[in-house]
Structures are given as C-alpha cells and as structure tokens.
Design an enzyme around this catalytic site. Structure first.
Site, PDB file in Angstrom:
ATOM      1  N   ASP A 694      19.584 179.634 -14.861  1.00 44.44           N
ATOM      2  CA  ASP A 694      19.973 179.870 -13.476  1.00 44.44           C
ATOM      3  C   ASP A 694      21.416 179.389 -13.233  1.00 44.44           C
ATOM      4  O   ASP A 694      22.211 180.062 -12.566  1.00 44.44           O
ATOM      5  CB  ASP A 694      18.989 179.107 -12.575  1.00 44.44           C
ATOM      6  CG  ASP A 694      19.067 179.567 -11.151  1.00 44.44           C
ATOM      7  OD1 ASP A 694      18.997 180.784 -10.932  1.00 44.44           O
ATOM      8  OD2 ASP A 694      19.241 178.706 -10.254  1.00 44.44           O
ATOM      9  N   LYS A 698      24.992 181.488 -12.215  1.00 41.83           N
ATOM     10  CA  LYS A 698      25.962 181.120 -11.175  1.00 41.83           C
ATOM     11  C   LYS A 698      27.372 181.044 -11.760  1.00 41.83           C
ATOM     12  O   LYS A 698      28.350 181.461 -11.132  1.00 41.83           O
ATOM     13  CB  LYS A 698      25.572 179.777 -10.545  1.00 41.83           C
ATOM     14  CG  LYS A 698      24.251 179.841  -9.780  1.00 41.83           C
ATOM     15  CD  LYS A 698      23.880 178.489  -9.204  1.00 41.83           C
ATOM     16  CE  LYS A 698      22.517 178.569  -8.503  1.00 41.83           C
ATOM     17  NZ  LYS A 698      22.071 177.292  -7.976  1.00 41.83           N
TER      18      LYS A 698
END
Ligand code: ADP
Ligand code: ASP
Ligand code: MG
Length: 833
Positions: A694, A698
């Site tokens: 994750d 980003k």
C-alpha cells in the site's frame, strides 16, 4: 354562416377626441383567467384605482390552443364537434358562477358566440370562403368569450369593447402593424358613443383595413394591451400573469431563475424578441415613445411588487440581466472563398432572404468575409437555402461560392443586459461557462448596442447551456450533478460531511452540489432530484435500488440538462478505476481516494491524462496518499512554481507509523500488531499493511505526480511478513505472529546501538530510485518526532535543500480521508465559479 365583414362603427368625417383622462390599462393573461375563481379575483386587482381602467383580456387558459386544434380538425375533415362541446360547456359552467339563471343574458351571449364558432368551423370544413379570415375568427373566439365573463365579474358599469371594432392592423413579416390614425379615430367614435368609465377589451383580436377579422399572433394580447395603453393615452400599464415578474430566465428551464425588480424597455424588448414568453416581442413598441411605465405582476401573488419596465433601469449587480432561448432554428451558411472582399455579398444574401419571406434571427460574419452565417426559423430553412442558392447561382457556377450549408436542430441562446455596454469580459464569461458545460457554439453574434450576445447551439444542449450561462453570471448557483460510488467507511463519512455542509455551501459560495446517485458494487440508486446525503445509503440496503450498472450510473450523473457532472469513487475497486478514462473523456470530473488508477497500469494512467484533456474534465485524488493531508497539493505547488524535486521520503502508512512509534522494546512486535488490529488500525489481514504494498502504491502516485514514469514493479519493497507466513491463511498468520518478534527485536537493538530508532520509510531519490522498508534513523530525523498514526512526507527540493519541507499529521481514518476527498470536490466546484 356569419357575415364576412365585421360590424361597422360609423366614422364621422372629423371625429372629435374625448377629453384625456388619467388612465391605467390592465391586461390579464390566460393564466389569470383559468376559472371562475380567478376571474372573480381579478375585480379586486383593479379595484382601488381611481383612474379610467381599460382591462384587456386574453382567452381563458388553454382556450386558444383548443380553438387552433378545432380549426385544424375542421380543415382536415375531422370531427370538431366533441372538442367544440367541451369548450362550450367549460364557458357555460364558468358563466354560472356569475349568473345563476341559465337563460340569462350572459349564458345567451356565450351560446351566441358558440353558434357563430360552429358556423365558422362548418365553413372551414366545407373549404369555402376566406380561409385566413375564418381561421382568425376561430382563433380569436376565446377573447370574445372571456371578455363577456370578465365583464360579468366586474359588475354593472363596465362596458365591453370588441377590439375588432376599433383596432385596425396590417399583417406583415415582422408581425401586425397598427394603423394608428384609423384606430384612434374609431376608438374616439366608440368612446363618444359609449362614454364609459371602465371597459373590458378583447385582447389578441383586431381587424384589417378591409374590415376582416385578424389577430396579433400567438401571445399577442400583451401587444393589444400596449396598443390600447397608447390609444387611451394611459399613464400606466400593468400586465398580470402567473409569475412574479420578468425572471432572469424561463423558470420552466431554470428553476433558480430570479425575479428582476426593474428593466429598461430595451432589455425587455431583447429578452422578449429572443423568446421570453412572459412578454410578446412587440409589446413595448406602442408605449415606448410615451415612456409609459409597464409593470409585470402576478395575479396569484399580488403582494409581490413585480417587474417595472421603464425607459431606463438602474444598473444591476450582474452585467447580464436575463437569458432566453429561441428554439427550432437552423443556421444557413454561405461559403465563398472567391467572395472575399467582394462588396455587397451580405446585401445580396439578405435581400434574397427578404424576398423569400424568410425572417433572420441572427447574423454572424467573420471579418474575412469568407463565409456569412445567419440563423432562421427551422421551418423556413429550406426556403432560405433555395433563395440564397438562386441569388448566388452565377457565383456558384464560377466557383467563387461553394454553396449553402444548412445545420438543423439548433436554438439561439441570448444573454441580455444594459450593463453589458462597455463591460469587458462578458462574452468571455458566457463562452467559458458554456465550454465548461461542454456546449459547442455554432455561431456568435453581438449587437452593436452591446446589449445582447447571442449564440447558436445544439437544441439538445439548450437546457444545460441555459443553466450554465445563468450560473456563470452569478444569477444562480453552479449546479454540479454528483454520484458517489462505494458506501464503505470513507463513502459514508463523506456523505455525512456533505449533509452537514451543503445548504451553507449553496448560499455562501454559489455552488449547488446535487447528489443524484449512489452505488455499491451490487446495487445503485438513481434520482432525478437531489438525494439527501444523510440518508442516501439507506437506498442501497438489501435489495433496494437496482442492480449496479456503472455505464447507466455515469449516463445518469452526466444528465443532459445539468451543466456539470462529477463521480466520487470511494471504492477500492480496480474495475471502477478502469472506467475513469471513459468518464473523463465524457466530461465527467472524477475525485477519488482509490489508489488503483494512480498506481496501476501505466497505459491506463496515460489514458486518464489524455481523457482529461479531451473531456476538459478534472481528476483529483489527494486522499490517495495522505488522506486529508495536503501532500499532492504541496508537491504540485512546488513543481508548478518552478522548484526542482531532489527527493521524497517519509512515512506513508498510518498503521506502520503507529507500530513503529509504539515499538520501544517494552512489548513484543506481535503484541503491537494484535493491538493495532483490535483498534481497527490494520486491515482485517494485517499482512496487507505489513507487506508494504500500500505504501509502495502511494510512492508511485507521488513519483508520477513528480513526472517520473514509475510503476509498482520499479519499487524495491521490503515486506515485513516473514517468508514462511506470506501464503498461509489469515488465521494461521495471526496464530504465528510471534515468529516476527525475534528478528524485529534484533533490528531494534542494532539501531539503538547506533543511537537510532526504527521507522517504516518510503523513499524516492534524485535518480528516481524508489524503495519501501524499515530504516534506522537518527534521533534528530523528522520521522522520529511523530505520534500515533501520523503520516509524514519530506520534500527535498532546490529551494528546500538544507531543511526539507515537511507535511505531517494524521494520515488515516475515514473522517480525515473523507475530508481529503471533499476538499477535491470543492476545488472542482469552486473552479466552476
Ligand atoms: P399569460 O397567460 O399571462 O400571458 P404566458 O404563459 O404567456 O402568460 O407567460 C407567462 C409564462 O412565461 C410564465 O409562466 C413562464 O413560464 C414563462 N416565461 C418564459 N420566460 C420567462 C421569463 N424570462 N420570465 C418570466 N416568465 C417566463
Ligand atoms: N389567447 C392568445 C394566445 O393564446 C393571446 C394571448 O394569450 O396573449 O395566443
Ligand atoms: Mg402571454
């Protein structure tokens, strides 16, 4: 059959003029004459006026349409009797409210009018006689009837004047023109013979020079009223209708239209000419010369002051007072490469149209004279084209002119206001407003008076264009049709935030965000009106709503009548992200906290960029990186202002931040993972956080924002999940969490030995190398001064070289993430203002 010539008022050789009296003409439209109660109420509206009160009336609501249909039926050989009988019964029923006895004089007069009407319809059906005159008599019968009812309602002392006895007009291309001398003489005669104080006058109807019945054209009783205001030397004219006055646009198309306090004659003329039905376009001509003030008022709301139309009006806040539409027009374009600089080209074209009886609504010519465009009524387009082709036949044969192109299915939108004179940027604002609403302009014209700018646009775009232009001039809020996908934690929090803020937003910032659809992966609920965000999710519970179809959802959100559309994707679905290119290309703005588009396949990312350009739409995704923190915003500002990025590093996961902020050796790492899971800080399977994927997403989003074509595969990601635990079921993983403790404690001890601490860091260096993993950092590093679930992003740039720019704060949780999404929604909405 009734006589062909109207009753003659004998004319004296030199008619004496009656003495001038103070006079106030009132006009009641069909909407004010809907039934007996309306007609009765009318007496109160004209009561307290000591002046002479000519009351000009239209037909009862809907009557003229019914009469036109009867005439059409009779001419076409259809049975007109049932329709005739319905109309007769309606008038007799209304008469009963004013005269109890069915055998009374009012009833008899109504029956008499219907007998004449039947004769005329019969004659029309038979095809004999003067068809134009029969049509006019039939169309005008409604005013003869209504004037009798109004006279009865007003009571004794009120006379009745059939305008066909005095008003002499001549039909022309631009509408009926009045023979003032003849009409004035006839009225003087009539007044000498009748000496009335008050009189009910039939609107709409008149006579021609030969004494035959005619009309002033549909909606013409406004014009009648102004003509009689002139003939009676009135000092005031009040036109009673069913709206509070002249509105800034047709309220049926723009529900937010506002009532105007005052307008100049010129403004009212322009608006009426360009289709504002509230006033017949010729109305002001007869009163203009005398400066008679005209007030438009609402017979159903007499407390409202109405709109005052006077020679000049005070300047208003907006340079544009109102907007109107002329539907059903076509553009004729004469293209002539060889005609550049040839004098008289325009004259030849318009003379040809004039000869063919084609009226021109708007003219537009580029300064090169390469082509001339004009807008004409759709039903005259073919005739107009043939006339121009004939007039330029020689030039077409010589190849100087290429021919005449006709574009159908158009309408003209006009922006009108005295304040436009000498005000810069009005046209730009109109064009910009239309462009933002995806409306293509086909032709443009601005009158030399600068009081009006008109554009020809597709008929299909009419309502959307009108609303967009209306909002562009601050006459109403900018309306954005909004759809929300993904009613999870963030979606729900967003809807709750919207519910709290929307009413104030509309009032304060002029933005009307209208939630018109919500969808989950299974179901969707679409609404034409605005949904209450506080309860919108209820419409998706169980089997409520309908099965989700993302194409239908997008089509509904991008409603043709609303200027702007936006989809907010709060799902975490790759399938939804896959639709962004087509939505953006269709002009739908997209806002999302979903990371799939920003960090996914590069080809799709490029397609999104291309689609935003072609659709002139915006794609905002601030919440994908720092939830509510201005991370992308800051990076964009640095780059847009010419700074050079050297590197980005920081903590991009609230979960991992919490774990390493808490990991001081006093409790094993596994215990902290369990606690974080219990607090809801981790995903249900904590490996989704611990894998670092994750965070890597980003970092890819940030790198791409900085212009680096990075993909997920390019990021060196260190997973915190031990090799042996990566593939096991989640329960087994949770059982064996302790296997992480020894290696993690060893790393902490090693870091401490060097005077450092551990943090989970994402890093993009100057060479474009990207990595994600646990790092040992010295105690003075910014990341060592974070709390709880804080995210932190450091931008090292040419300007922020020695001391990086830091954005820090809570970077997870539904509320702050929803606020980040909401911020993007508002950024788009405000850019529309
Ligand atoms: P009447 O029967 O009183 O003559 P009309 O129906 O002819 O009334 O005209 C009034 C109607 O005009 C309103 O009900 C409204 O729907 C429509 N209209 C169109 N444009 C405007 C505008 N700019 N301002 C007010 N009304 C408008
Ligand atoms: N009754 C006529 C019409 O409907 C005239 C008017 O209402 O102004 O056109
Ligand atoms: Mg009208």
């Amino acid at each position: 059959m009734s006589s062909a010539v109207l009753s003659e008022v004998p004319l004296a050789a030199a008619p004496a003029q009656p003495p001038a009296l103070a006079c106030h003409v009132h006009k009641f439209g069909g909407s004010s004459l809907a039934d007996a109660a309306c007609i009765r109420a009318l007496a109160g509206l004209v009561a307290d006026d000591a002046r002479l009160r000519p009351v000009v009336v239209s037909a009862m609501h809907g009557t003229t349409n019914a009469l036109v249909a009867l005439a059409d039926a009779a001419r076409g050989g259809a049975d007109w009797k049932p329709g005739w009988d319905v109309l007769r019964q309606r008038h007799l029923d209304t008469a009963s409210a004013f005269e109890a006895a069915p055998a009374g004089s009012l009833h008899a007069a109504i029956e008499g009018e219907f007998a004449l009407l039947a004769d005329d319809l019969q004659a029309l059906a038979g095809g004999s006689g003067d068809m134009a005159k029969l049509d006019a008599r039939i169309h005008g019968a409604g005013e003869l009837l209504s004037s009798r009812l109004v006279q009865a309602a007003l009571g004794p002392g009120w006379q009745r004047l059939d305008a066909r006895d005095v008003l002499v007009v001549q039909a022309g291309e631009m509408g009926a023109s009045v023979d003032w001398d003849a009409s004035r003489a006839r009225l003087a005669q009539w007044r000498l013979a009748n000496a009335p104080r008050d009189v009910v006058v039939t609107g709409f109807v008149a006579r021609d020079a030969q004494g035959r019945a005619t009309t002033l054209g549909r909606n013409g009783s406004d014009y009648s009223a102004a003509i009689f205001a002139n003939l009676f030397d009135a000092d005031a004219l009040t036109i009673w209708t069913d709206v509070d006055g002249v509105l800034s646009a047709d309220p049926r198309l723009v529900p937010d239209a506002v009532c105007l306090d005052a307008m100049s004659y010129a403004e009212a003329c322009e608006l009426a000419y360009f289709g504002a039905k509230v006033l017949h376009p010729q109305t002001l001509a007869p009163v203009q010369g005398r400066g008679v003030p005209v007030r438009i008022r609402n017979s159903r709301n007499p407390a409202a002051p109405g709109t005052l139309i006077a020679p000049d009006s005070a300047p208003a806040a907006s340079p544009v007072k109102g907007l109107s539409l002329v539907p059903d027009v076509a553009v004729l374009e004469l293209v002539g490469n060889g005609l550049v600089g040839v004098p008289g080209m325009a004259e030849r074209m318009f003379a040809a149209l004039n000869r063919a009886g084609v009226s021109v609504t708007m003219i537009s010519q580029g300064s090169s004279e390469h082509s001339i465009c004009c807008v004409v009524r759709a039903d005259q387009a073919e005739r107009g084209r043939d006339a121009i082709v004939a007039a330029f036949a020689d030039a077409i044969v010589d190849g100087q002119a290429q021919g005449v192109a006709v574009t159908h299915d158009l309408c003209v939108l006009a922006a009108v206001g005295d304040g436009m004179v000498g005000t810069q940027g009005v046209a730009a604002r109109l064009f910009d407003g239309l462009a933002q609403a995806r409306v293509n302009i086909r032709a443009i014209a601005q009158g030399a008076s600068e009081r009006n700018i008109s554009v020809a646009i597709a008929q299909a775009d009419a309502t959307r264009a009108l609303r967009a232009a209306h909002a562009a001039f601050w006459l109403s809020p900018q309306t954005v049709s909004v759809g929300v996908i993904g009613p999870g934690q963030v979606g729900k929090a967003l809807l709750a935030q919207l519910a709290g803020v929307l009413p104030g937003l509309r009032a304060q910032s002029g933005v009307d965000l209208r939630l018109r659809g919500v969808a989950s992966s299974r179901r969707m609920h679409l609404s034409d009106g605005a949904l209450d965000p506080a309860h919108a999710v209820d419409a998706l519970r169980g089997e409520a709503g309908q099965p989700c179809d993302l194409d239908a959802f997008a089509a509904h959100i991008r409603a043709s009548h609303l200027p702007h559309a936006m989809i907010v994707d709060c799902s975490a679905s790759d399938a939804v992200a896959a639709r962004y290119p087509q939505w953006l290309a269709a002009g739908i703005h997209v806002v999302t906290p979903n990371k799939h588009a920003g960090s996914g396949d590069w080809a799709r990312y490029a397609a999104i960029a291309a689609a935003r350009r072609s659709g002139q739409s915006r794609f905002l995704y601030e919440a994908t990186v720092g939830a509510g923190l201005p991370v992308i915003f800051t990076l964009r500002n640095l780059l847009d202002t010419g700074d050079t990025l050297h590197g980005i590093d920081g903590m991009l996961s609230g979960t991992l931040a919490w774990l390493f902020n808490s990991f001081d050796g006093s409790r094993p790492f596994s215990a902290l993972v369990r606690e974080a899971r219990a607090l809801g800080y981790t995903e249900p399977d904590p490996r989704d956080d611990l894998s670092g994927l994750d965070v890597a997403r980003k970092l890819v989003i940030l790198a791409r924002e900085a212009g680096r074509p990075l993909s997920l595969d390019d990021v060196a990601v260190e997973s915190l999940v031990p090799e042996a635990l990566r593939e096991v079921p989640v329960e087994a993983f949770l059982d064996r969490l302790e296997e992480m403790d020894v290696p993690m404690q060893a790393r902490l001890d090693a870091a401490r030995a060097d005077g450092c601490g551990l943090r989970h860091i994402a890093k993009l260096d100057q060479g474009g190398h990207a990595s994600v993993g646990v790092r040992a950092l010295p105690a003075d590093h910014a990341c060592m001064h974070t709390r709880l679930t804080d995210n932190l992003v450091q931008f090292t740039t040419a300007r922020y070289a020695d001391n990086p720019l830091v954005v820090q704060g809570p970077g997870a949780g539904p509320q702050v993430t929803a606020a980040g999404v909401f911020g993007d929604v508002l950024a788009i909405a405000h850019a529309l203002r």
